[in-house]
Design a protein around this motif. Structure first.
Motif, PDB file in Angstrom:
ATOM      1  N   GLN A  44       0.803  -1.230   0.000  1.00  0.00           N
ATOM      2  CA  GLN A  44       0.000   0.000   0.000  1.00  0.00           C
ATOM      3  C   GLN A  44       0.832   1.275   0.000  1.00  0.00           C
ATOM      4  O   GLN A  44       0.287   2.373  -0.095  1.00  0.00           O
ATOM      5  CB  GLN A  44      -0.907   0.019   1.235  1.00  0.00           C
ATOM      6  CG  GLN A  44      -1.878  -1.136   1.296  1.00  0.00           C
ATOM      7  CD  GLN A  44      -2.630  -1.160   2.611  1.00  0.00           C
ATOM      8  OE1 GLN A  44      -2.682  -0.168   3.332  1.00  0.00           O
ATOM      9  NE2 GLN A  44      -3.208  -2.304   2.931  1.00  0.00           N
ATOM     10  N   ASN A  45       2.140   1.115   0.144  1.00  0.00           N
ATOM     11  CA  ASN A  45       3.008   2.283   0.217  1.00  0.00           C
ATOM     12  C   ASN A  45       4.454   1.791   0.241  1.00  0.00           C
ATOM     13  O   ASN A  45       4.698   0.593   0.426  1.00  0.00           O
ATOM     14  CB  ASN A  45       2.722   3.076   1.505  1.00  0.00           C
ATOM     15  CG  ASN A  45       3.522   4.348   1.602  1.00  0.00           C
ATOM     16  OD1 ASN A  45       3.837   5.001   0.601  1.00  0.00           O
ATOM     17  ND2 ASN A  45       3.893   4.719   2.825  1.00  0.00           N
TER      18      ASN A  45
ATOM     19  N   ILE B 181       0.722   0.497  -4.265  1.00  0.00           N
ATOM     20  CA  ILE B 181      -0.150   1.675  -4.366  1.00  0.00           C
ATOM     21  C   ILE B 181       0.665   2.893  -3.924  1.00  0.00           C
ATOM     22  O   ILE B 181       1.296   2.867  -2.869  1.00  0.00           O
ATOM     23  CB  ILE B 181      -1.388   1.525  -3.446  1.00  0.00           C
ATOM     24  CG1 ILE B 181      -2.221   0.309  -3.851  1.00  0.00           C
ATOM     25  CG2 ILE B 181      -2.236   2.796  -3.460  1.00  0.00           C
ATOM     26  CD1 ILE B 181      -3.326  -0.051  -2.838  1.00  0.00           C
ATOM     27  N   LEU B 182       0.679   3.937  -4.724  1.00  0.00           N
ATOM     28  CA  LEU B 182       1.435   5.146  -4.368  1.00  0.00           C
ATOM     29  C   LEU B 182       0.550   6.382  -4.521  1.00  0.00           C
ATOM     30  O   LEU B 182      -0.275   6.459  -5.435  1.00  0.00           O
ATOM     31  CB  LEU B 182       2.672   5.277  -5.273  1.00  0.00           C
ATOM     32  CG  LEU B 182       3.712   4.159  -5.118  1.00  0.00           C
ATOM     33  CD1 LEU B 182       4.851   4.339  -6.124  1.00  0.00           C
ATOM     34  CD2 LEU B 182       4.273   4.100  -3.700  1.00  0.00           C
ATOM     35  N   GLY B 183       0.724   7.323  -3.614  1.00  0.00           N
ATOM     36  CA  GLY B 183      -0.008   8.589  -3.718  1.00  0.00           C
ATOM     37  C   GLY B 183      -1.485   8.473  -3.410  1.00  0.00           C
ATOM     38  O   GLY B 183      -2.289   9.295  -3.871  1.00  0.00           O
ATOM     39  N   HIS B 184      -1.862   7.477  -2.615  1.00  0.00           N
ATOM     40  CA  HIS B 184      -3.270   7.381  -2.235  1.00  0.00           C
ATOM     41  C   HIS B 184      -3.686   8.668  -1.524  1.00  0.00           C
ATOM     42  O   HIS B 184      -2.874   9.267  -0.804  1.00  0.00           O
ATOM     43  CB  HIS B 184      -3.479   6.169  -1.320  1.00  0.00           C
ATOM     44  CG  HIS B 184      -4.925   5.885  -1.096  1.00  0.00           C
ATOM     45  ND1 HIS B 184      -5.667   6.584  -0.173  1.00  0.00           N
ATOM     46  CD2 HIS B 184      -5.771   5.014  -1.692  1.00  0.00           C
ATOM     47  CE1 HIS B 184      -6.927   6.137  -0.212  1.00  0.00           C
ATOM     48  NE2 HIS B 184      -7.004   5.181  -1.129  1.00  0.00           N
ATOM     49  N   SER B 185      -4.925   9.069  -1.681  1.00  0.00           N
ATOM     50  CA  SER B 185      -5.339  10.368  -1.104  1.00  0.00           C
ATOM     51  C   SER B 185      -5.199  10.383   0.408  1.00  0.00           C
ATOM     52  O   SER B 185      -4.994  11.443   1.006  1.00  0.00           O
ATOM     53  CB  SER B 185      -6.766  10.697  -1.510  1.00  0.00           C
ATOM     54  OG  SER B 185      -7.653   9.839  -0.848  1.00  0.00           O
ATOM     55  N   GLU B 186      -5.296   9.200   1.044  1.00  0.00           N
ATOM     56  CA  GLU B 186      -5.099   9.175   2.503  1.00  0.00           C
ATOM     57  C   GLU B 186      -3.638   9.471   2.851  1.00  0.00           C
ATOM     58  O   GLU B 186      -3.359  10.107   3.867  1.00  0.00           O
ATOM     59  CB  GLU B 186      -5.564   7.819   3.061  1.00  0.00           C
ATOM     60  CG  GLU B 186      -7.092   7.729   3.071  1.00  0.00           C
ATOM     61  CD  GLU B 186      -7.658   6.346   2.816  1.00  0.00           C
ATOM     62  OE1 GLU B 186      -6.944   5.345   2.995  1.00  0.00           O
ATOM     63  OE2 GLU B 186      -8.841   6.265   2.428  1.00  0.00           O
TER      64      GLU B 186
ATOM     65  N   CYS C 247      -2.201   6.904  -7.590  1.00  0.00           N
ATOM     66  CA  CYS C 247      -3.556   7.420  -7.351  1.00  0.00           C
ATOM     67  C   CYS C 247      -3.611   8.933  -7.560  1.00  0.00           C
ATOM     68  O   CYS C 247      -2.731   9.665  -7.084  1.00  0.00           O
ATOM     69  CB  CYS C 247      -3.995   7.121  -5.919  1.00  0.00           C
ATOM     70  SG  CYS C 247      -3.966   5.374  -5.518  1.00  0.00           S
ATOM     71  N   VAL C 248      -4.637   9.353  -8.246  1.00  0.00           N
ATOM     72  CA  VAL C 248      -4.887  10.788  -8.440  1.00  0.00           C
ATOM     73  C   VAL C 248      -6.373  11.043  -8.182  1.00  0.00           C
ATOM     74  O   VAL C 248      -7.183  10.123  -8.261  1.00  0.00           O
ATOM     75  CB  VAL C 248      -4.516  11.241  -9.883  1.00  0.00           C
ATOM     76  CG1 VAL C 248      -3.035  11.016 -10.161  1.00  0.00           C
ATOM     77  CG2 VAL C 248      -5.368  10.517 -10.938  1.00  0.00           C
TER      78      VAL C 248
ATOM     79  N   GLU D 269      -9.249   8.326  -8.281  1.00  0.00           N
ATOM     80  CA  GLU D 269     -10.076   8.169  -7.087  1.00  0.00           C
ATOM     81  C   GLU D 269     -10.531   9.541  -6.596  1.00  0.00           C
ATOM     82  O   GLU D 269      -9.779  10.234  -5.883  1.00  0.00           O
ATOM     83  CB  GLU D 269      -9.277   7.491  -5.971  1.00  0.00           C
ATOM     84  CG  GLU D 269      -8.782   6.111  -6.332  1.00  0.00           C
ATOM     85  CD  GLU D 269      -8.562   5.236  -5.097  1.00  0.00           C
ATOM     86  OE1 GLU D 269      -9.154   4.166  -5.039  1.00  0.00           O
ATOM     87  OE2 GLU D 269      -7.829   5.659  -4.190  1.00  0.00           O
ATOM     88  N   PRO D 270     -11.739   9.960  -6.982  1.00  0.00           N
ATOM     89  CA  PRO D 270     -12.234  11.227  -6.449  1.00  0.00           C
ATOM     90  C   PRO D 270     -12.307  11.117  -4.925  1.00  0.00           C
ATOM     91  O   PRO D 270     -12.912  10.172  -4.399  1.00  0.00           O
ATOM     92  CB  PRO D 270     -13.626  11.371  -7.070  1.00  0.00           C
ATOM     93  CG  PRO D 270     -13.936  10.098  -7.776  1.00  0.00           C
ATOM     94  CD  PRO D 270     -12.710   9.253  -7.831  1.00  0.00           C
ATOM     95  N   VAL D 271     -11.672  12.032  -4.230  1.00  0.00           N
ATOM     96  CA  VAL D 271     -11.540  11.905  -2.769  1.00  0.00           C
ATOM     97  C   VAL D 271     -12.914  11.853  -2.096  1.00  0.00           C
ATOM     98  O   VAL D 271     -13.123  11.108  -1.138  1.00  0.00           O
ATOM     99  CB  VAL D 271     -10.690  13.084  -2.206  1.00  0.00           C
ATOM    100  CG1 VAL D 271     -10.568  12.984  -0.693  1.00  0.00           C
ATOM    101  CG2 VAL D 271      -9.303  13.072  -2.843  1.00  0.00           C
TER     102      VAL D 271
END
Ligand code: PGA
Length: 256
Positions: free
Chosen positions: A66-67, A94-99, A128-129, A169-171
């Motif tokens: 996840q990171n 997964i990189l740049g997740h909004s969390e 992720c954007v 992924e719209p936050v």
């Protein structure tokens, strides 16, 4: 034949101990371990990667983290490097997740370093954007997504760009039950594809998978996955239960 194989990735976030993860992944392997028409990825917490990797041996399901930290090693207490993930047979991250962006203040420049480090270690980044509600309401969506994408992918060469997966992924849709309409999602996905074409050329852009994420569930997946530029899903809540995760995989497999 579809140009891009659909990809369904489960983002378990900070859920499941190692023992609970084993149970969940056993159930997932039983129900979906032979699905060849969809790429399937599970992303458990770091502490469960090793036990999950063992269970995935011999199945078609791939492992993701996840990171990660961009440096290869060193004094970064609490962090994990790309090669540590590779050693546990992870193939995605997964990189740049909004969390990560909001709670841990990760910037586009920092995320870009991670993308480059992941690719160097043969890990496929899921970058992720996505915009916040306020950004959507002020019509800044495309501008924000463009900055996240262009800065996140800086220095990625055309030759390896097809190893990157993008997740839109719209936050405001993450974990809220509020899913983007198919038109809203397809608009941004098509925009992302056009940016990828500018960066890497059209042939490469046509091969890069763009996932939708944000309250994707069996009930809304078929319609989203049928959109021209939606190549799969990054699934949070609905990936924590084998049955709903399988339903999503089957929805992806059913798209013609
Ligand atoms: P959700 O999360 O499916 O629970 O909305 C998606 C994500 O954050 O990747």
């Amino acid at each position: 034949m579809l140009l891009r194989k659909k990809l369904i990735a489960g983002n378990w976030k900070m859920n499941r101990t190692s023992a609970d993860a084993v149970q969940l992944v056993k159930d997932i392997v039983v129900v979906s371990g032979k699905e060849h028409n969809v790429d399937i990825v599970v992303c458990p917490p770091f502490t469960a990667l090793e036990s999950v990797a063992r269970l995935l041996e011999g199945s078609v399901i791939k492992l993701g983290a996840q990171n990660m930290h961009p440096e290869a090693s060193g004094a970064y207490t609490g962090e994990i490097a790309a090669d540590m993930l590779r050693a546990l047979f992870a193939s995605y991250v997964i990189l740049g997740h909004s969390e990560r962006r909001s709670y841990f203040k990760e910037t586009n420049a920092f995320i870009n370093q991670k993308v480059l480090a992941a690719l160097k270690s043969q890990l496929k980044p899921i970058l992720c954007v996505g915009e916040t509600l306020q950004e959507r309401e002020t019509r800044a969506t495309l501008k924000i997504v463009q900055a996240q994408l262009e800065q996140g992918l800086q220095g990625v060469s055309r030759e390896i760009a097809t190893n990157v997966v993008i997740a839109y992924e719209p936050v405001w849709a993450i974990g809220t039950g509020k899913v983007a309409t198919t038109a809203q999602a397809q608009e941004v996905h098509a925009f992302i594809r056009s940016l990828l074409a500018t960066l890497f050329g059209d042939t490469v852009a046509q091969k890069i998978r763009i996932l939708y994420g944000g309250s994707m569930k069996p009930a809304n997946a078929s319609e989203l996955l049928a959109q021209r530029d939606i190549d799969g899903g990054l699934i949070g809540g609905a990936s924590l239960e084998a049955r709903s995760f399988l339903d999503l995989i089957q929805a992806a497999a059913a798209v013609k």
